[in-house]
Design a protein around this motif. Sequence first.
Motif, PDB file in Angstrom:
ATOM      1  N   VAL A  70       1.321  25.929   3.296  1.00  0.00           N
ATOM      2  CA  VAL A  70       2.619  25.261   3.253  1.00  0.00           C
ATOM      3  C   VAL A  70       2.350  23.764   3.329  1.00  0.00           C
ATOM      4  CG1 VAL A  70       4.857  24.980   4.371  1.00  0.00           C
ATOM      5  CG2 VAL A  70       3.727  27.204   4.393  1.00  0.00           C
ATOM      6  N   VAL A  71       2.828  23.025   2.317  1.00  0.00           N
ATOM      7  CA  VAL A  71       2.597  21.579   2.267  1.00  0.00           C
ATOM      8  C   VAL A  71       3.920  20.847   2.108  1.00  0.00           C
ATOM      9  CG1 VAL A  71       0.276  21.769   1.286  1.00  0.00           C
ATOM     10  CG2 VAL A  71       2.218  21.608  -0.235  1.00  0.00           C
ATOM     11  N   ASN A 107      -4.943  23.088  -5.216  1.00  0.00           N
ATOM     12  CA  ASN A 107      -4.924  22.593  -6.592  1.00  0.00           C
ATOM     13  C   ASN A 107      -3.603  22.913  -7.281  1.00  0.00           C
ATOM     14  OD1 ASN A 107      -7.415  21.387  -6.542  1.00  0.00           O
ATOM     15  ND2 ASN A 107      -8.489  23.204  -7.284  1.00  0.00           N
ATOM     16  N   LYS A 108      -2.956  23.984  -6.859  1.00  0.00           N
ATOM     17  CA  LYS A 108      -1.639  24.313  -7.402  1.00  0.00           C
ATOM     18  C   LYS A 108      -0.572  23.332  -6.909  1.00  0.00           C
ATOM     19  CE  LYS A 108      -2.615  29.269  -7.412  1.00  0.00           C
ATOM     20  NZ  LYS A 108      -2.222  30.574  -6.851  1.00  0.00           N
ATOM     21  N   ALA A 109      -0.787  22.779  -5.720  1.00  0.00           N
ATOM     22  CA  ALA A 109       0.214  21.906  -5.094  1.00  0.00           C
ATOM     23  C   ALA A 109       0.033  20.433  -5.419  1.00  0.00           C
ATOM     24  CB  ALA A 109       0.178  22.094  -3.578  1.00  0.00           C
ATOM     25  N   ASP A 126     -12.819  27.909  -0.302  1.00  0.00           N
ATOM     26  CA  ASP A 126     -12.623  27.961  -1.753  1.00  0.00           C
ATOM     27  C   ASP A 126     -11.216  28.443  -2.097  1.00  0.00           C
ATOM     28  OD1 ASP A 126     -15.170  27.029  -2.185  1.00  0.00           O
ATOM     29  OD2 ASP A 126     -16.037  29.029  -2.516  1.00  0.00           O
ATOM     30  N   ALA A 127     -10.716  29.400  -1.349  1.00  0.00           N
ATOM     31  CA  ALA A 127      -9.353  29.894  -1.581  1.00  0.00           C
ATOM     32  C   ALA A 127      -8.323  28.818  -1.251  1.00  0.00           C
ATOM     33  CB  ALA A 127      -9.098  31.147  -0.753  1.00  0.00           C
ATOM     34  N   VAL A 128      -8.554  28.072  -0.180  1.00  0.00           N
ATOM     35  CA  VAL A 128      -7.627  26.996   0.197  1.00  0.00           C
ATOM     36  C   VAL A 128      -7.648  25.893  -0.859  1.00  0.00           C
ATOM     37  CG1 VAL A 128      -7.185  25.195   1.902  1.00  0.00           C
ATOM     38  CG2 VAL A 128      -7.726  27.499   2.649  1.00  0.00           C
ATOM     39  N   LYS A 129      -8.839  25.560  -1.374  1.00  0.00           N
ATOM     40  CA  LYS A 129      -8.935  24.544  -2.428  1.00  0.00           C
ATOM     41  C   LYS A 129      -8.188  24.985  -3.682  1.00  0.00           C
ATOM     42  CE  LYS A 129     -13.345  22.419  -1.169  1.00  0.00           C
ATOM     43  NZ  LYS A 129     -14.760  22.233  -1.561  1.00  0.00           N
ATOM     44  N   ALA A 157       0.832  -1.204   0.000  1.00  0.00           N
ATOM     45  CA  ALA A 157       0.000   0.000   0.000  1.00  0.00           C
ATOM     46  C   ALA A 157       0.863   1.250   0.000  1.00  0.00           C
ATOM     47  CB  ALA A 157      -0.927   0.009   1.201  1.00  0.00           C
ATOM     48  N   SER A 158       1.974   1.233   0.732  1.00  0.00           N
ATOM     49  CA  SER A 158       2.830   2.414   0.767  1.00  0.00           C
ATOM     50  C   SER A 158       3.585   2.592  -0.542  1.00  0.00           C
ATOM     51  CB  SER A 158       3.805   2.326   1.939  1.00  0.00           C
ATOM     52  OG  SER A 158       4.713   1.271   1.736  1.00  0.00           O
ATOM     53  N   LEU A 159       3.875   1.501  -1.241  1.00  0.00           N
ATOM     54  CA  LEU A 159       4.517   1.639  -2.538  1.00  0.00           C
ATOM     55  C   LEU A 159       3.551   2.204  -3.566  1.00  0.00           C
ATOM     56  CD1 LEU A 159       6.570  -1.695  -2.751  1.00  0.00           C
ATOM     57  CD2 LEU A 159       7.425   0.608  -2.326  1.00  0.00           C
ATOM     58  N   ASP A 160       2.275   1.834  -3.467  1.00  0.00           N
ATOM     59  CA  ASP A 160       1.283   2.330  -4.404  1.00  0.00           C
ATOM     60  C   ASP A 160       0.932   3.783  -4.140  1.00  0.00           C
ATOM     61  OD1 ASP A 160       1.233  -0.115  -5.610  1.00  0.00           O
ATOM     62  OD2 ASP A 160      -0.547  -0.826  -4.525  1.00  0.00           O
ATOM     63  N   ALA A 161       0.966   4.168  -2.882  1.00  0.00           N
ATOM     64  CA  ALA A 161       0.609   5.546  -2.537  1.00  0.00           C
ATOM     65  C   ALA A 161       1.767   6.462  -2.916  1.00  0.00           C
ATOM     66  CB  ALA A 161       0.313   5.659  -1.048  1.00  0.00           C
ATOM     67  N   GLU A 162       1.481   7.340  -3.838  1.00  0.00           N
ATOM     68  CA  GLU A 162       2.519   8.271  -4.263  1.00  0.00           C
ATOM     69  C   GLU A 162       2.342   9.584  -3.524  1.00  0.00           C
ATOM     70  OE1 GLU A 162       2.547   8.626  -8.466  1.00  0.00           O
ATOM     71  OE2 GLU A 162       2.607   6.485  -8.778  1.00  0.00           O
ATOM     72  N   LYS A 163       3.191  10.517  -3.840  1.00  0.00           N
ATOM     73  CA  LYS A 163       3.111  11.821  -3.217  1.00  0.00           C
ATOM     74  C   LYS A 163       1.775  12.469  -3.567  1.00  0.00           C
ATOM     75  CE  LYS A 163       6.718  13.610  -5.173  1.00  0.00           C
ATOM     76  NZ  LYS A 163       7.798  14.548  -5.495  1.00  0.00           N
ATOM     77  N   GLN A 164       1.183  13.110  -2.572  1.00  0.00           N
ATOM     78  CA  GLN A 164      -0.079  13.787  -2.801  1.00  0.00           C
ATOM     79  C   GLN A 164       0.153  15.224  -3.259  1.00  0.00           C
ATOM     80  OE1 GLN A 164      -2.614  13.669   0.598  1.00  0.00           O
ATOM     81  NE2 GLN A 164      -4.366  14.468  -0.492  1.00  0.00           N
ATOM     82  N   TYR A 165       1.162  15.877  -2.701  1.00  0.00           N
ATOM     83  CA  TYR A 165       1.455  17.261  -3.025  1.00  0.00           C
ATOM     84  C   TYR A 165       2.919  17.410  -3.414  1.00  0.00           C
ATOM     85  CZ  TYR A 165      -2.780  18.057  -0.240  1.00  0.00           C
ATOM     86  OH  TYR A 165      -4.042  18.018   0.259  1.00  0.00           O
ATOM     87  N   THR A 166       3.212  18.489  -4.126  1.00  0.00           N
ATOM     88  CA  THR A 166       4.588  18.895  -4.340  1.00  0.00           C
ATOM     89  C   THR A 166       4.928  19.848  -3.199  1.00  0.00           C
ATOM     90  OG1 THR A 166       4.282  18.750  -6.719  1.00  0.00           O
ATOM     91  CG2 THR A 166       6.192  19.977  -5.938  1.00  0.00           C
ATOM     92  N   ALA A 167       5.949  19.511  -2.450  1.00  0.00           N
ATOM     93  CA  ALA A 167       6.285  20.288  -1.256  1.00  0.00           C
ATOM     94  C   ALA A 167       6.617  21.734  -1.633  1.00  0.00           C
ATOM     95  CB  ALA A 167       7.461  19.654  -0.539  1.00  0.00           C
ATOM     96  N   GLY A 168       6.115  22.662  -0.811  1.00  0.00           N
ATOM     97  CA  GLY A 168       6.392  24.064  -1.060  1.00  0.00           C
ATOM     98  C   GLY A 168       5.394  24.974  -0.386  1.00  0.00           C
ATOM     99  N   VAL A 169       5.504  26.262  -0.727  1.00  0.00           N
ATOM    100  CA  VAL A 169       4.608  27.284  -0.210  1.00  0.00           C
ATOM    101  C   VAL A 169       3.782  27.794  -1.387  1.00  0.00           C
ATOM    102  CG1 VAL A 169       4.457  29.522   0.932  1.00  0.00           C
ATOM    103  CG2 VAL A 169       6.290  27.944   1.536  1.00  0.00           C
ATOM    104  N   TYR A 170       2.461  27.741  -1.244  1.00  0.00           N
ATOM    105  CA  TYR A 170       1.565  28.151  -2.315  1.00  0.00           C
ATOM    106  C   TYR A 170       0.621  29.219  -1.796  1.00  0.00           C
ATOM    107  CZ  TYR A 170       3.325  23.954  -4.503  1.00  0.00           C
ATOM    108  OH  TYR A 170       4.157  23.005  -5.031  1.00  0.00           O
TER     109      TYR A 170
END
Length: 146
Positions: free
Chosen positions: A72-73, A139-141, A132-135, A43-56
């Motif tokens: 920040v994600v 979406n950028k991340a 809505d702003a957080v969503k 399951a951990s191998l199948d689960a990929e990164k959810q976000y690209t780390a950074g500040v959006y």
Amino acid sequence: MSKTRIVIIQLKEIIYTAIFVGLGILLILLLVFMFAPDKDDSASLDAEKQYTAGVYTSMVTLNDTALNVEVVVDEDNINSLRIVNIDESITTMYPLLEPSLEKIAKQLYSGVDINDIELSEDSKYTQTLLLDAVKATLNKAVVEQE
């Protein structure tokens, strides 16, 4: 006439045999558990990164004033959520803005999905605007699946 044979088995031999059989079974079980594929590992191998780390950031306009919502994600979760350039006049005119964002942030930090956030009745519209702003910011991340 048949000859009767008497076999004498000593108790020591029975005990040694039982111990070796028990150790053999234990060894087989150990090897099976060590080399069998683990469900959590797959399951951990199948689960990929959810976000690209950074500040959006994302912009929200309130009464001709632009506010930036900063998220920040890291690869798996949301670390920080705040309004960057809020001044005193906005906090005075919209007193529920910061508490609403803190309620949303608390739910996101605890692992609630962005679509399952519960809005409180006393600041429903403010929380909807911020959500809505957080969503839009998240979406950028989001990492695009290939």
